[in-house]
Design a protein around this motif. Sequence first.
Motif, PDB file in Angstrom:
ATOM      1  N   PRO A 123       0.831  -1.209   0.000  1.00 32.21           N
ATOM      2  CA  PRO A 123       0.000   0.000   0.000  1.00 32.21           C
ATOM      3  C   PRO A 123       0.868   1.263   0.000  1.00 32.21           C
ATOM      4  O   PRO A 123       1.910   1.317   0.648  1.00 32.21           O
ATOM      5  CB  PRO A 123      -0.789  -0.119   1.305  1.00 32.21           C
ATOM      6  CG  PRO A 123      -0.831  -1.598   1.584  1.00 32.21           C
ATOM      7  CD  PRO A 123       0.489  -2.122   1.111  1.00 32.21           C
ATOM      8  N   GLY A 124       0.426   2.241  -0.763  1.00 33.24           N
ATOM      9  CA  GLY A 124       1.083   3.542  -0.745  1.00 33.24           C
ATOM     10  C   GLY A 124       2.260   3.708  -1.677  1.00 33.24           C
ATOM     11  O   GLY A 124       2.867   4.786  -1.725  1.00 33.24           O
ATOM     12  N   ALA A 147      -5.074  -0.294  -2.625  1.00 35.46           N
ATOM     13  CA  ALA A 147      -5.964   0.680  -3.252  1.00 35.46           C
ATOM     14  C   ALA A 147      -5.326   2.046  -3.462  1.00 35.46           C
ATOM     15  O   ALA A 147      -5.774   2.821  -4.299  1.00 35.46           O
ATOM     16  CB  ALA A 147      -7.234   0.827  -2.423  1.00 35.46           C
ATOM     17  N   ASP A 148      -4.290   2.375  -2.708  1.00 33.75           N
ATOM     18  CA  ASP A 148      -3.728   3.714  -2.803  1.00 33.75           C
ATOM     19  C   ASP A 148      -2.402   3.763  -3.559  1.00 33.75           C
ATOM     20  O   ASP A 148      -1.667   4.749  -3.470  1.00 33.75           O
ATOM     21  CB  ASP A 148      -3.550   4.321  -1.408  1.00 33.75           C
ATOM     22  CG  ASP A 148      -2.702   3.443  -0.494  1.00 33.75           C
ATOM     23  OD1 ASP A 148      -2.427   2.292  -0.868  1.00 33.75           O
ATOM     24  OD2 ASP A 148      -2.314   3.928   0.596  1.00 33.75           O
ATOM     25  N   VAL A 149      -2.066   2.736  -4.314  1.00 34.21           N
ATOM     26  CA  VAL A 149      -0.869   2.764  -5.150  1.00 34.21           C
ATOM     27  C   VAL A 149      -1.066   3.775  -6.279  1.00 34.21           C
ATOM     28  O   VAL A 149      -2.129   3.846  -6.890  1.00 34.21           O
ATOM     29  CB  VAL A 149      -0.572   1.366  -5.735  1.00 34.21           C
ATOM     30  CG1 VAL A 149       0.462   1.442  -6.840  1.00 34.21           C
ATOM     31  CG2 VAL A 149      -0.104   0.428  -4.637  1.00 34.21           C
ATOM     32  N   GLU A 175      -7.975   7.072 -12.029  1.00 38.25           N
ATOM     33  CA  GLU A 175      -7.729   8.012 -10.937  1.00 38.25           C
ATOM     34  C   GLU A 175      -6.335   7.853 -10.325  1.00 38.25           C
ATOM     35  O   GLU A 175      -5.831   8.754  -9.675  1.00 38.25           O
ATOM     36  CB  GLU A 175      -8.792   7.838  -9.842  1.00 38.25           C
ATOM     37  CG  GLU A 175     -10.204   8.140 -10.298  1.00 38.25           C
ATOM     38  CD  GLU A 175     -10.339   9.539 -10.873  1.00 38.25           C
ATOM     39  OE1 GLU A 175      -9.799  10.474 -10.252  1.00 38.25           O
ATOM     40  OE2 GLU A 175     -10.962   9.690 -11.939  1.00 38.25           O
ATOM     41  N   ARG A 176      -5.718   6.711 -10.532  1.00 37.25           N
ATOM     42  CA  ARG A 176      -4.388   6.487  -9.959  1.00 37.25           C
ATOM     43  C   ARG A 176      -3.263   6.871 -10.906  1.00 37.25           C
ATOM     44  O   ARG A 176      -2.096   6.869 -10.520  1.00 37.25           O
ATOM     45  CB  ARG A 176      -4.210   5.011  -9.610  1.00 37.25           C
ATOM     46  CG  ARG A 176      -5.281   4.434  -8.737  1.00 37.25           C
ATOM     47  CD  ARG A 176      -4.872   3.053  -8.293  1.00 37.25           C
ATOM     48  NE  ARG A 176      -6.005   2.318  -7.745  1.00 37.25           N
ATOM     49  CZ  ARG A 176      -5.903   1.137  -7.183  1.00 37.25           C
ATOM     50  NH1 ARG A 176      -4.731   0.556  -7.098  1.00 37.25           N
ATOM     51  NH2 ARG A 176      -6.958   0.518  -6.705  1.00 37.25           N
TER      52      ARG A 176
END
Length: 310
Positions: A123-124, A147-149, A175-176
Motif C-alpha cells: 500500500p502507498g 488501493a492507494d498505489v 484516478e491512480r
Amino acid sequence: MNDSDRLISHVSHDSRPDLSHEHTVETAKARLRAGADLPGATIEQQVALVDQLSAFELGRFLLANRGLDAYWTHRLVTYEPGTLQRGAVSELEYRVFEEMPAVLATRERFGLFRREVQARLKPGLVLASVPCGLMGDLLLLDYTACADVRLVGVDLDQRALDGARALAAERGLTERLSLGQADAWAMDLNAEADVLTSNGLNIYEPDDERVVALYRKFLDALKPGGQLVTSFLTPPPVLSPESPWDMSAVSTAALALQHVLFVRVIEAKWSAFRTHAQTREQLERAGFTDITFVDDRARMFPTVVARKPD
C-alpha cells in the motif's frame, strides 16, 4: 525537432505521410535483390518474405518501421498462445505470433516483469514505467490489496500515452494514473518512484554511454531504496562466444526464419545486444546495487532487478 522525430524504436505514424506501402515494399525488394543468398534462404526466398509480410498488419508495420511501437508491443506480449489457428491466417503471421523465439522471449519477459512487480506491491507505493507504452506491465497487475498505489507513465510517443490512458480506463485505474510526455533521457521524476519498470529503450541504443546515462536517469527517478525492473537483449551465439543462449530451449527452424526475417528482410533496429556482465557493469556505473538477474527460458531477454542505495 518534434518529439516524434526523436523516437528510436519505430518511425512516427505521422512523420512520413507520403511514403506508401508500395514504395516500402519495392525498396525492400530492391535492397534484397542487390544482396546475396543466405544459408537456407536464397535471394528470391528473401524477396518472397516481403510479400508474405505485406499480407498481415504486423508484417506491414515491421516493414515500414523496422521496430515495434507501443500498440504492437502490447499486442505481442498479451497475445494468448493458440488464439491464431494455422490455416486461418497466413503461415508467416502464425509463425511470428506462435513460434518466433524473440517474440516468445519478449512475451515471457513481460510475464517476469509483472511477477516481479506484483511481488513488491505494498500500500502507498508509487510505480513508474519509462517508456510506458500502453503500460500493461503495471496496469494489468492486481491492486485489490493496494488501493492507494499511484501509477506514473512517461513516454515520448503521444500515441503510447493515449493507449495507456485508454487501458487505465478499461481497468478502472484512471484516478491512480499520471502520464507525461518526455524523452527518457530528459525526464525528471525527482526521486518519486518506489519501483520503476523499463523495457524497450536499451535494445535500440547501441551507445553504451547513453545506456549508462539512461540508467542514471532511472536512479534519479527512484526513492532511496527503490528498485528498477528492466531488461536487455543478449547476443546470439553467432555474434558472441559469450552468448548465454540456451539452444535447447529454442526451435532451430524458427530461429533460422527469425534471422532472415528480422536481420535481413526487416533490418530490425532492436539490435543492441549486451551480456549479463556488461549490463551489471553499466548498472553499477549508474549507481545501482543488489543486482539480480531473472532469466527467461532461452536466456535471450533477461529481466534484471537493481536497487538504489538507501
